[in-house]
Write an enzyme that holds these catalytic residues in place. Structure first.
Site, mmCIF file in Angstrom:
data_model
loop_
_atom_site.group_PDB
_atom_site.id
_atom_site.type_symbol
_atom_site.label_atom_id
_atom_site.label_comp_id
_atom_site.label_asym_id
_atom_site.label_seq_id
_atom_site.Cartn_x
_atom_site.Cartn_y
_atom_site.Cartn_z
ATOM 1 N N THR B 65 0.851 -1.184 0.000
ATOM 2 C CA THR B 65 0.000 0.000 0.000
ATOM 3 C C THR B 65 0.894 1.244 0.000
ATOM 4 O O THR B 65 1.550 1.545 1.001
ATOM 5 C CB THR B 65 -0.929 -0.021 1.222
ATOM 6 O OG1 THR B 65 -1.684 -1.245 1.200
ATOM 7 C CG2 THR B 65 -1.893 1.153 1.193
ATOM 8 N N ASP B 177 -3.302 1.901 -2.302
ATOM 9 C CA ASP B 177 -2.858 3.292 -2.126
ATOM 10 C C ASP B 177 -3.408 3.898 -0.851
ATOM 11 O O ASP B 177 -4.459 3.483 -0.346
ATOM 12 C CB ASP B 177 -3.393 4.144 -3.267
ATOM 13 C CG ASP B 177 -4.889 4.392 -3.081
ATOM 14 O OD1 ASP B 177 -5.674 3.442 -3.308
ATOM 15 O OD2 ASP B 177 -5.278 5.485 -2.620
ATOM 16 N N GLY B 319 -10.001 2.106 -1.609
ATOM 17 C CA GLY B 319 -8.571 2.053 -1.884
ATOM 18 C C GLY B 319 -7.851 1.164 -0.899
ATOM 19 O O GLY B 319 -8.396 0.155 -0.446
ATOM 20 N N GLU B 320 -6.607 1.496 -0.605
ATOM 21 C CA GLU B 320 -5.722 0.772 0.333
ATOM 22 C C GLU B 320 -5.217 -0.546 -0.233
ATOM 23 O O GLU B 320 -4.284 -1.146 0.299
ATOM 24 C CB GLU B 320 -6.424 0.462 1.674
ATOM 25 C CG GLU B 320 -6.869 1.655 2.469
ATOM 26 C CD GLU B 320 -7.473 1.262 3.831
ATOM 27 O OE1 GLU B 320 -7.472 0.069 4.198
ATOM 28 O OE2 GLU B 320 -7.961 2.170 4.519
ATOM 29 N N GLY B 321 -5.899 -1.059 -1.273
ATOM 30 C CA GLY B 321 -5.637 -2.406 -1.771
ATOM 31 C C GLY B 321 -6.766 -3.359 -1.403
ATOM 32 O O GLY B 321 -6.646 -4.572 -1.592
#
Lengths: 353, 353
Positions: B65, B177, B319-321
């Site tokens: 991330t 991200d 997000g974050e993955g």
């Protein structure tokens, strides 16, 4: 009361409102934008409301693949010959079929059930032996089964849930089907409930061509015109144009709902069963999750009627419980999302003003 | 050659054609209607072609991330304050964030990377320490970063893959991200590549209202008008209107492709990075899987440009993955579908005539 009537009366009308409210509050306080895990948040809240806790554990997972044969196959509605139904039941019992592989990946056990296969399985075969009759009649000529057989097929599904729970409490149940030709009765079921034109609801099953599709539509129209099933009477529809495994699939949903077990249905045939269950007992819908959007076009109309959205669309058109098995992992994940993602307060992250 | 140039030159132009053909043949011979497991069959064949075997094992899975801050946040494009970026990096390192929970469920390890956070993390914090600068500049006033910084941000991603593999070969890499405000540069990136109107590409990020959305569109338009990034030069786009974590996300894709590792990208920001990677090195696309369809509308245009279909649509916008993590389980399952489902011959089931 009959087993069917008792089961329906045992389904709670409402899920746990306190657990539902607590789940929604926790989801809003987790360190992420509210609602940003989309459908997974809704699933996790509903599972919490079903189980009455924010830390749901879906450990003991089962997929039951109900099998039956269909007299209407003699009208040429399927690519595969009817002998494949018992062959695939043996394949399920041997562990090498698609649903075994996907179920195993999801940490679920898979067991097939003979509800109406036109074959005598050895009594020692590790399946549920619940045969009601050796396949349905050809519904273009006579009703698929009697009303009493329809009830017995549903009760077979209810009994299966009871037998599974006699071993250990079931945390999550998936439903699946096997029956050469069974997209035909399943499409007839949604056509009978909805009154929509058969052509609008009929797909290609395992892969028939244009001419075979036209024949399949004509076959379903013929059955509906001959028997005029009552759209307000699910048992009438099941008995006249349904299937034995479709009845058992309805029974699995009713049996699970009556015992407070979340149940996830598979593609067109499983969803036809779930639809019959929810028409008989609308509160069963609270326990029901619909897994995938099948390539079969009638499936979407079933989802509309159930008022439930499928979780995934991977262009499956297999049945067996394969879509339900894939989605079991998502339901499992949903429980972890609710229980394990920390709140803003727990991790010291600044929330929106 | 630079690390970036070497990496691009190391990406094979073609996957293993023999493994691809063998995979397709096996899928057709399995005891199920051909193609009936839809998208999962395509995935399993591509993974076989990437790894050169029909029995792919995705054991060592990582999600990285990448985090960065964005000068453009001072234009009021995000609901959350910029201080949340470092707070969330600490949350990832502590294991309590959404991507940790979902990654853990998928059997993947999660590690954050500081590419451009406006904060000094303790050197002992278990993240990748790859800071290129303390956040980008506000692209409505000056370029987000220099061209050299853009290259360094990409190379940071490449280095991360190398460092992961120094420990043990990586079987599957997921990208994610974190960066308050980063849907704004990501949307600017797809607008710059595609030339499409910004209003058609811009979503609500973590949940801004109509007025804030109009402002976000105006901000992106202003940046594009000021810098006129060259649509044929990915580094020009990245440096002028991109983000430091977006560069690293491109680097992860390039680094994975160069080492023959399948890589699955997440939502809008990760896909912006993947797009830059594939514009720099079109063959990287062979190794790339796109996970979910984000609520962010620009995401679909990125998928169109990549020519790849997302696997799921669970209405994520986090997000974050997180989307990549969910889909890791599907890629894992795809390998089992190819290897473990038995053929008609193996189980003695009758095939179509």
């Amino acid at each position: 009361m009959s087993l069917l009537e008792t089961t329906i009366s045992n389904i709670r009308k409402e899920l746990d409102p306190a657990a539902l409210a607590a789940a929604k509050e926790r989801l809003c306080n987790q360190a992420k934008p509210p609602g940003s895990l989309g459908i997974m948040e809704d699933i996790s809240a509903r599972l919490a409301a079903i189980k009455g806790t924010l830390d749901v554990r879906l450990t003991n997972k089962w997929i039951v693949t109900c099998a039956g044969d269909h007299g209407v196959v003699e009208e040429g509605v399927s690519l595969f010959p009817a002998e494949v139904t018992p062959q695939m039941v043996l394949n399920f019992a041997g562990g090498g079929a698609s649903v075994n592989v996907i179920g195993n990946h999801a940490g679920a056990r898979v067991k097939a059930a003979d509800i109406g296969v036109n074959y005598d399985f050895a009594p020692a075969l590790p399946i549920f032996h619940k045969k009601v009759r050796y396949g349905t009649a050809n519904f273009t000529k006579e009703p698929a089964m009697t009303r009493q057989e329809a009830i017995r097929s549903i009760e077979a599904g209810i009994e299966i849930v009871r037998e599974l729970e006699a071993e250990a409490p079931v945390d999550l149940l998936g439903t699946g089907d096997m029956g050469i030709g069974n997209t035909t009765p399943s499409t007839a079921v949604i056509a009978a409930f909805s009154g929509l034109p058969v052509a609008k609801l009929t797909g290609r099953g395992t892969g028939i061509d244009d001419a075979a599709l036209a024949n399949k539509i004509a076959v379903i129209e013929k059955g509906l015109a001959l028997h005029e099933p009552d759209p307000k009477d699910p048992l009438d529809i099941l008995s006249k144009v349904g299937g034995l495994e479709i009845g058992a699939l309805a029974g699995l949903v009713l049996g699970a709902a009556a015992r407070g077990i979340p149940v996830i249905c598979d593609g067109l045939i499983s969803t036809a069963g779930a639809l019959i269950a929810c028409e008989l007992a609308p509160a069963a819908r609270n326990y029901l999750f619909v897994s995938h959007k099948s390539v079969e076009i009638g499936h979407t109309y079933m989802h509309h009627r159930l008022g439930l959205e499928p979780l995934i669309d991977l262009k499956f058109r297999l049945g067996e419980g394969t879509g339900a098995a894939v989605c079991m992992e998502l339901l499992d994940l949903a429980t972890r999302i609710l229980a394990d993602i920390k709140t803003f307060e727990e991790v010291g992250v600044t929330n929106i003003e």
